[in-house]
Scaffold this motif. Structure first.
Motif, PDB file in Angstrom:
ATOM      1  N   LEU A  32       0.862  -1.185   0.000  1.00 41.92           N
ATOM      2  CA  LEU A  32       0.000   0.000   0.000  1.00 41.92           C
ATOM      3  C   LEU A  32       0.893   1.229   0.000  1.00 41.92           C
ATOM      4  O   LEU A  32       1.758   1.368   0.858  1.00 41.92           O
ATOM      5  CB  LEU A  32      -0.905   0.008   1.235  1.00 41.92           C
ATOM      6  CG  LEU A  32      -1.918   1.153   1.338  1.00 41.92           C
ATOM      7  CD1 LEU A  32      -2.966   1.052   0.236  1.00 41.92           C
ATOM      8  CD2 LEU A  32      -2.606   1.141   2.707  1.00 41.92           C
ATOM      9  N   ILE A  33       0.711   2.107  -0.985  1.00 47.22           N
ATOM     10  CA  ILE A  33       1.494   3.345  -1.048  1.00 47.22           C
ATOM     11  C   ILE A  33       0.546   4.540  -1.171  1.00 47.22           C
ATOM     12  O   ILE A  33      -0.612   4.384  -1.556  1.00 47.22           O
ATOM     13  CB  ILE A  33       2.479   3.347  -2.244  1.00 47.22           C
ATOM     14  CG1 ILE A  33       1.718   3.191  -3.578  1.00 47.22           C
ATOM     15  CG2 ILE A  33       3.538   2.280  -2.069  1.00 47.22           C
ATOM     16  CD1 ILE A  33       2.604   3.341  -4.806  1.00 47.22           C
ATOM     17  N   GLY A  34       1.065   5.699  -0.846  1.00 45.42           N
ATOM     18  CA  GLY A  34       0.287   6.916  -1.020  1.00 45.42           C
ATOM     19  C   GLY A  34       0.117   7.695   0.263  1.00 45.42           C
ATOM     20  O   GLY A  34       0.467   7.241   1.355  1.00 45.42           O
ATOM     21  N   PRO A  35      -0.442   8.918   0.175  1.00 46.64           N
ATOM     22  CA  PRO A  35      -0.710   9.725   1.366  1.00 46.64           C
ATOM     23  C   PRO A  35      -1.759   9.056   2.249  1.00 46.64           C
ATOM     24  O   PRO A  35      -2.746   8.516   1.742  1.00 46.64           O
ATOM     25  CB  PRO A  35      -1.269  11.042   0.772  1.00 46.64           C
ATOM     26  CG  PRO A  35      -0.879  11.031  -0.678  1.00 46.64           C
ATOM     27  CD  PRO A  35      -0.822   9.613  -1.083  1.00 46.64           C
ATOM     28  N   ILE A  36      -1.572   9.085   3.559  1.00 47.36           N
ATOM     29  CA  ILE A  36      -2.515   8.407   4.453  1.00 47.36           C
ATOM     30  C   ILE A  36      -3.891   9.054   4.419  1.00 47.36           C
ATOM     31  O   ILE A  36      -4.894   8.404   4.714  1.00 47.36           O
ATOM     32  CB  ILE A  36      -1.992   8.337   5.907  1.00 47.36           C
ATOM     33  CG1 ILE A  36      -1.757   9.745   6.478  1.00 47.36           C
ATOM     34  CG2 ILE A  36      -0.724   7.494   5.984  1.00 47.36           C
ATOM     35  CD1 ILE A  36      -1.526   9.750   7.979  1.00 47.36           C
ATOM     36  N   GLU A  37      -3.955  10.335   4.030  1.00 47.72           N
ATOM     37  CA  GLU A  37      -5.260  10.997   3.935  1.00 47.72           C
ATOM     38  C   GLU A  37      -6.146  10.355   2.867  1.00 47.72           C
ATOM     39  O   GLU A  37      -7.372  10.484   2.905  1.00 47.72           O
ATOM     40  CB  GLU A  37      -5.095  12.486   3.574  1.00 47.72           C
ATOM     41  CG  GLU A  37      -4.208  13.275   4.513  1.00 47.72           C
ATOM     42  CD  GLU A  37      -2.797  13.405   3.971  1.00 47.72           C
ATOM     43  OE1 GLU A  37      -2.174  12.347   3.697  1.00 47.72           O
ATOM     44  OE2 GLU A  37      -2.305  14.536   3.835  1.00 47.72           O
ATOM     45  N   CYS A  38      -5.502   9.672   1.921  1.00 46.38           N
ATOM     46  CA  CYS A  38      -6.229   9.081   0.790  1.00 46.38           C
ATOM     47  C   CYS A  38      -6.456   7.581   0.968  1.00 46.38           C
ATOM     48  O   CYS A  38      -6.927   6.904   0.044  1.00 46.38           O
ATOM     49  CB  CYS A  38      -5.466   9.347  -0.508  1.00 46.38           C
ATOM     50  SG  CYS A  38      -5.103  11.085  -0.788  1.00 46.38           S
ATOM     51  N   GLN A  39      -6.082   7.044   2.122  1.00 41.14           N
ATOM     52  CA  GLN A  39      -6.258   5.620   2.401  1.00 41.14           C
ATOM     53  C   GLN A  39      -7.296   5.453   3.503  1.00 41.14           C
ATOM     54  O   GLN A  39      -7.312   6.223   4.462  1.00 41.14           O
ATOM     55  CB  GLN A  39      -4.925   4.988   2.836  1.00 41.14           C
ATOM     56  CG  GLN A  39      -3.830   5.084   1.797  1.00 41.14           C
ATOM     57  CD  GLN A  39      -2.450   4.814   2.373  1.00 41.14           C
ATOM     58  OE1 GLN A  39      -2.282   4.649   3.578  1.00 41.14           O
ATOM     59  NE2 GLN A  39      -1.449   4.771   1.512  1.00 41.14           N
ATOM     60  N   THR A  40      -8.131   4.444   3.371  1.00 42.02           N
ATOM     61  CA  THR A  40      -9.124   4.193   4.415  1.00 42.02           C
ATOM     62  C   THR A  40      -8.506   3.359   5.529  1.00 42.02           C
ATOM     63  O   THR A  40      -7.527   2.635   5.314  1.00 42.02           O
ATOM     64  CB  THR A  40     -10.342   3.446   3.849  1.00 42.02           C
ATOM     65  OG1 THR A  40      -9.940   2.117   3.465  1.00 42.02           O
ATOM     66  CG2 THR A  40     -10.927   4.159   2.641  1.00 42.02           C
ATOM     67  N   ILE A  41      -9.080   3.462   6.704  1.00 38.47           N
ATOM     68  CA  ILE A  41      -8.633   2.646   7.827  1.00 38.47           C
ATOM     69  C   ILE A  41      -8.806   1.161   7.499  1.00 38.47           C
ATOM     70  O   ILE A  41      -7.978   0.323   7.893  1.00 38.47           O
ATOM     71  CB  ILE A  41      -9.411   3.011   9.113  1.00 38.47           C
ATOM     72  CG1 ILE A  41      -9.081   4.444   9.548  1.00 38.47           C
ATOM     73  CG2 ILE A  41      -9.101   2.025  10.238  1.00 38.47           C
ATOM     74  CD1 ILE A  41      -7.628   4.660   9.948  1.00 38.47           C
ATOM     75  N   GLU A  42      -9.851   0.820   6.761  1.00 35.82           N
ATOM     76  CA  GLU A  42     -10.069  -0.578   6.379  1.00 35.82           C
ATOM     77  C   GLU A  42      -8.940  -1.091   5.499  1.00 35.82           C
ATOM     78  O   GLU A  42      -8.501  -2.235   5.639  1.00 35.82           O
ATOM     79  CB  GLU A  42     -11.418  -0.739   5.660  1.00 35.82           C
ATOM     80  CG  GLU A  42     -12.622  -0.636   6.578  1.00 35.82           C
ATOM     81  CD  GLU A  42     -12.540  -1.577   7.775  1.00 35.82           C
ATOM     82  OE1 GLU A  42     -12.268  -2.777   7.565  1.00 35.82           O
ATOM     83  OE2 GLU A  42     -12.740  -1.115   8.920  1.00 35.82           O
ATOM     84  N   GLU A  43      -8.465  -0.257   4.560  1.00 35.30           N
ATOM     85  CA  GLU A  43      -7.326  -0.651   3.717  1.00 35.30           C
ATOM     86  C   GLU A  43      -6.087  -0.880   4.574  1.00 35.30           C
ATOM     87  O   GLU A  43      -5.342  -1.852   4.374  1.00 35.30           O
ATOM     88  CB  GLU A  43      -7.050   0.434   2.673  1.00 35.30           C
ATOM     89  CG  GLU A  43      -8.060   0.510   1.550  1.00 35.30           C
ATOM     90  CD  GLU A  43      -7.805   1.678   0.621  1.00 35.30           C
ATOM     91  OE1 GLU A  43      -7.951   1.511  -0.604  1.00 35.30           O
ATOM     92  OE2 GLU A  43      -7.473   2.780   1.115  1.00 35.30           O
ATOM     93  N   MET A  44      -5.871   0.003   5.532  1.00 42.74           N
ATOM     94  CA  MET A  44      -4.716  -0.134   6.423  1.00 42.74           C
ATOM     95  C   MET A  44      -4.809  -1.411   7.258  1.00 42.74           C
ATOM     96  O   MET A  44      -3.815  -2.122   7.453  1.00 42.74           O
ATOM     97  CB  MET A  44      -4.616   1.089   7.338  1.00 42.74           C
ATOM     98  CG  MET A  44      -4.392   2.406   6.600  1.00 42.74           C
ATOM     99  SD  MET A  44      -4.332   3.778   7.783  1.00 42.74           S
ATOM    100  CE  MET A  44      -4.320   5.194   6.681  1.00 42.74           C
ATOM    101  N   LYS A  45      -6.017  -1.697   7.765  1.00 39.12           N
ATOM    102  CA  LYS A  45      -6.218  -2.910   8.565  1.00 39.12           C
ATOM    103  C   LYS A  45      -5.953  -4.168   7.729  1.00 39.12           C
ATOM    104  O   LYS A  45      -5.400  -5.152   8.237  1.00 39.12           O
ATOM    105  CB  LYS A  45      -7.647  -2.951   9.112  1.00 39.12           C
ATOM    106  CG  LYS A  45      -7.903  -2.013  10.283  1.00 39.12           C
ATOM    107  CD  LYS A  45      -9.343  -2.157  10.780  1.00 39.12           C
ATOM    108  CE  LYS A  45      -9.611  -1.284  11.994  1.00 39.12           C
ATOM    109  NZ  LYS A  45     -11.019  -1.422  12.466  1.00 39.12           N
ATOM    110  N   THR A  46      -6.339  -4.132   6.463  1.00 43.00           N
ATOM    111  CA  THR A  46      -6.130  -5.294   5.596  1.00 43.00           C
ATOM    112  C   THR A  46      -4.638  -5.564   5.397  1.00 43.00           C
ATOM    113  O   THR A  46      -4.197  -6.715   5.388  1.00 43.00           O
ATOM    114  CB  THR A  46      -6.804  -5.078   4.227  1.00 43.00           C
ATOM    115  OG1 THR A  46      -8.202  -4.879   4.423  1.00 43.00           O
ATOM    116  CG2 THR A  46      -6.603  -6.282   3.311  1.00 43.00           C
TER     117      THR A  46
END
Length: 332
Positions: free
Chosen positions: A114-128
């Motif tokens: 997963l790459i990119g600014p954290i503002e553009c990532q959902t918490i669900e994506e991070m959890k995955t």
């Protein structure tokens, strides 16, 4: 051919070739492409026939490339099985399907980027990402480690990353998942010694695989509307712009990494890419942590032309030795 008698799970006796009995059972996760596929094939085609490989993947619909690469070893020294590291029942079913549940070598390779600014990532994506890269390893070990400890025999190989040592711009969550893996394994290694188990962290730098190509493509398609203009331009015009060049200059093939994993008596930590080593060495050179952050900042924002020229020079040297890579295929 000498034969030996062995008990099957059903209770009856059957004859197994003694050569088969001497083979080490190897379970590898994430074998649909990349490092997992390369390692599974390399071990299955071992000239000394030392391994019986159980190559696993989450989605068996993606098994065709592995089947083609395995060739005549398929069904002999290599079997393909379903295993989802995010599903405890899937792990248990796979391990139970292996004779005597005996796994001599576990290679935890399945992962997610997963790459990119954290503002553009959902918490669900991070959890995955965390669920796959960190808790996936934990689930595997909860199922397999007790058997290894009881036998006082086994080798656990974890495909980590140099980003488990040194965080990189716009890889915040991925680096966090690999930092978690590194801390977990450092703690576990002490216990493993007591049970005569080997534990190895393999830390590749850039590796040219389908995994990396997908991460790059996802980054190109990312919706940056939630980020401020400066951050969005930084990601697009600095990070993504240099992404391909970094892989072309510093990238390894999955086969290179697979070769290193087969080395005798591997150390606890092994960085596979000597070209990347100076960057991670900065972390150890300054206990305060200021040195690597300062150097990366200046390299990206103040000396970007020098950085780009250096990458081009390395690329030229590797091209002359036929080791320059694009995202997907070696350069011709």
């Amino acid at each position: 051919i000498p034969q030996s008698v062995a008990k099957e799970p059903g209770g009856c006796c059957s004859y197994r070739n003694s050569e088969e009995m001497a083979r080490r059972n190897v379970l590898i996760t994430g074998c649909s492409s990349g490092i997992g596929l390369a390692l599974a094939v390399k071990m299955a085609k071992d000239e000394q026939k030392r391994f019986k490989v159980y190559a696993t993947m989450r989605n068996l619909a993606k098994k065709e490339p592995l089947e083609e690469a395995a060739g005549q070893r398929l069904g002999k020294t290599l079997e393909i099985k379903q295993l989802d590291v995010c599903d405890e029942q899937s792990i248990k079913a796979c391990v139970n399907s292996i004779p005597d549940r005996r796994i001599d070598v576990l290679v935890s390779n399945a992962g997610m980027g997963l790459i990119g600014p954290i503002e553009c990532q959902t918490i669900e994506e991070m959890k995955t990402v965390m669920d796959t890269n960190f808790f996936g390893l934990v689930r595997l070990l909860k199922e397999i480690l007790p058997d290894m400890k009881r036998r006082k025999s086994g080798h656990i190989v974890i495909i980590s990353s140099v980003m488990g040592i040194q965080g990189i711009l716009f890889n915040d969550v991925y680096a966090a998942s690999k930092f978690a893996v590194e801390g977990f394994c450092e703690s576990l290694a002490i216990q493993a010694l007591k049970f005569k188990l080997q534990l190895s962290l393999i830390e590749p730098g850039p590796v040219v695989t389908e995994f990396e190509r997908k991460v790059f493509e996802d980054g190109m398609k990312m919706d940056l509307s939630a980020a401020d203009k400066e951050t969005a331009e930084m990601f697009t015009n600095i990070y993504l712009k240099n992404y391909k060049q970094i892989f072309q200059s510093l990238g390894q093939s999955a086969e290179d990494v697979a070769e290193i994993i087969l080395a005798e008596n591997p150390p606890f930590r092994h960085q596979t890419n000597t070209l990347y080593t100076p960057m991670t060495t900065l972390k150890y050179a300054d206990p305060n942590g200021d040195l690597p952050i300062d150097i990366f900042y200046k390299m990206v924002f103040q000396h970007d032309k020098v950085f780009s020229a250096s990458l081009n020079f390395i690329k030229l040297l590797r091209w002359r030795s036929r080791k320059s890579f694009d995202l997907g295929k070696p350069s011709q």
